[in-house]
Design a protein around this motif. Structure first.
Motif, mmCIF file in Angstrom:
data_model
loop_
_atom_site.group_PDB
_atom_site.id
_atom_site.type_symbol
_atom_site.label_atom_id
_atom_site.label_comp_id
_atom_site.label_asym_id
_atom_site.label_seq_id
_atom_site.Cartn_x
_atom_site.Cartn_y
_atom_site.Cartn_z
ATOM 1 N N TYR A 185 0.849 -1.182 0.000
ATOM 2 C CA TYR A 185 0.000 0.000 0.000
ATOM 3 C C TYR A 185 0.893 1.244 0.000
ATOM 4 O O TYR A 185 1.477 1.593 -1.008
ATOM 5 C CB TYR A 185 -0.948 -0.036 1.200
ATOM 6 N N GLU A 186 0.996 1.901 1.135
ATOM 7 C CA GLU A 186 1.840 3.086 1.253
ATOM 8 C C GLU A 186 2.387 3.154 2.679
ATOM 9 O O GLU A 186 1.805 2.585 3.608
ATOM 10 C CB GLU A 186 1.037 4.366 0.962
ATOM 11 N N THR A 187 3.483 3.880 2.835
ATOM 12 C CA THR A 187 4.011 4.107 4.174
ATOM 13 C C THR A 187 2.970 4.853 5.008
ATOM 14 O O THR A 187 2.368 5.817 4.541
ATOM 15 C CB THR A 187 5.306 4.936 4.113
ATOM 16 N N GLY A 188 2.739 4.377 6.221
ATOM 17 C CA GLY A 188 1.763 5.010 7.097
ATOM 18 C C GLY A 188 0.377 4.424 7.000
ATOM 19 O O GLY A 188 -0.567 4.959 7.591
ATOM 20 N N ILE A 189 0.215 3.301 6.276
ATOM 21 C CA ILE A 189 -1.107 2.690 6.102
ATOM 22 C C ILE A 189 -1.691 2.233 7.441
ATOM 23 O O ILE A 189 -2.895 2.247 7.649
ATOM 24 C CB ILE A 189 -1.035 1.505 5.113
ATOM 25 N N LEU A 190 -0.815 1.852 8.379
ATOM 26 C CA LEU A 190 -1.285 1.379 9.678
ATOM 27 C C LEU A 190 -1.239 2.501 10.709
ATOM 28 O O LEU A 190 -0.233 3.188 10.839
ATOM 29 C CB LEU A 190 -0.435 0.212 10.166
ATOM 30 N N ASP A 191 -2.322 2.665 11.456
ATOM 31 C CA ASP A 191 -2.324 3.643 12.546
ATOM 32 C C ASP A 191 -1.407 3.201 13.673
ATOM 33 O O ASP A 191 -0.749 4.020 14.315
ATOM 34 C CB ASP A 191 -3.743 3.826 13.094
ATOM 35 N N THR A 192 -1.395 1.892 13.932
ATOM 36 C CA THR A 192 -0.529 1.319 14.967
ATOM 37 C C THR A 192 0.031 -0.001 14.444
ATOM 38 O O THR A 192 -0.606 -0.648 13.610
ATOM 39 C CB THR A 192 -1.291 1.044 16.277
#
Length: 214
Positions: free
Chosen positions: A99-106
Motif C-alpha cells: 500500500y503506502e508508508t503510514g497505512i497502519l495507525d498502529t
C-alpha cells in the motif's frame, strides 16, 4: 509477531478479565477459585499446542447467562479470547510495500476467537493513506477518477462508487474490493494473499502451565 496483551470474556467464572499485559514469562497469582485456571484454559484455546482448542458453550459459557445466550449463539456468538499482537518491522514493511508508508495507525493486530470457534483479526488503518492507494491500483476512466478527488475515508469512497454510473471492469473491481474491506477489514486482503504476513494464529503458539496446591 509478539503477543502483547490478552483478554478473556464469557468463560466459566470469568465475565471479563480486562486487558492483561504479557511478557516472555508471566506469573498469575491469586486466591483459590479466583479464575486463574479458567483464564489459562481459555487463552490456551486461542492457539492450542496439544488439544483441539474448541470452545463448547454448553460446558464453558457462564451458566447464569447461558439460557439467554443460546438463543443468539448461531448468529451472534460472543467473544471468548481477544489478543493483541505487535508486528515486527519486517511485517510492517511488507504491508506498507503493498500500500503506502503510514497505512497502519498502529503496528498492532487484534485477534478474537468466539464461541463458534471462528477467528476475527484486523488492523487499525489510516484511511487517508488507504484510499489513494486503492484508487491508484486501478485504471479508472478519467471522469470517475476525478470524482474521487478529495475523498479521505473508505466510507466516502464506497458511497461514490455506489453512485457512479461507470460500468468499466476496473470500477466494478474497485467497488468489490472496497466492499470487502468494509465488511471484513484490511485483514481480508492480507489473509488471502494480496499482501502477505504471518497469520498471527498459525505463527504464534502458546503454552500455559498452572501450579496449584494439592
Amino acid at each position: 509477531m509478539q503477543l502483547d496483551r490478552i483478554r478473556v470474556q464469557n468463560y466459566k467464572c470469568i465475565e471479563d478479565s480486562g486487558w492483561v499485559d504479557l511478557e516472555q514469562v508471566t506469573c498469575f497469582v491469586g486466591k483459590n477459585e479466583s479464575g486463574k485456571t479458567a483464564f489459562l484454559q481459555a487463552i490456551e484455546k486461542l492457539n492450542p499446542v496439544n488439544s483441539s482448542g474448541k470452545f463448547v458453550p454448553l460446558e464453558e459459557y457462564p451458566r447464569k447467562r447461558y439460557t439467554k445466550y443460546k438463543t443468539r449463539h448461531e448468529n451472534d456468538p460472543d467473544p471468548v479470547v481477544t489478543a493483541v499482537y505487535h508486528l515486527t518491522d519486517g511485517e510492517q514493511d511488507r504491508i506498507e510495500s503493498e500500500y503506502e508508508t503510514g497505512i497502519l495507525d498502529t503496528p498492532e493486530i487484534e485477534v478474537v476467537k468466539d464461541y463458534k470457534n471462528n477467528y476475527h483479526w484486523d488492523f487499525s488503518v489510516n484511511d487517508r493513506v488507504l484510499v489513494p492507494s486503492l484508487i491508484d491500483d486501478y485504471d479508472l476512466p478519467g471522469p470517475t477518477e476525478r470524482s474521487f478527488e478529495g475523498i479521505e475515508t473508505i466510507d466516502e469512497l464506497e458511497s461514490k462508487l455506489d453512485e457512479s454510473e461507470a460500468e468499466s471492469e476496473e470500477v466494478h473491481s474497485l467497488r468489490d474490493r472496497v466492499k470487502r474491506i468494509q465488511n471484513e477489514g484490511l485483514s481480508a486482503e492480507i489473509e488471502t494473499g494480496t499482501c502477505w504476513i504471518n497469520n498471527p494464529i498459525s505463527s504464534t503458539s502458546m503454552s500455559t502451565r498452572s501450579w496449584m496446591d494439592t
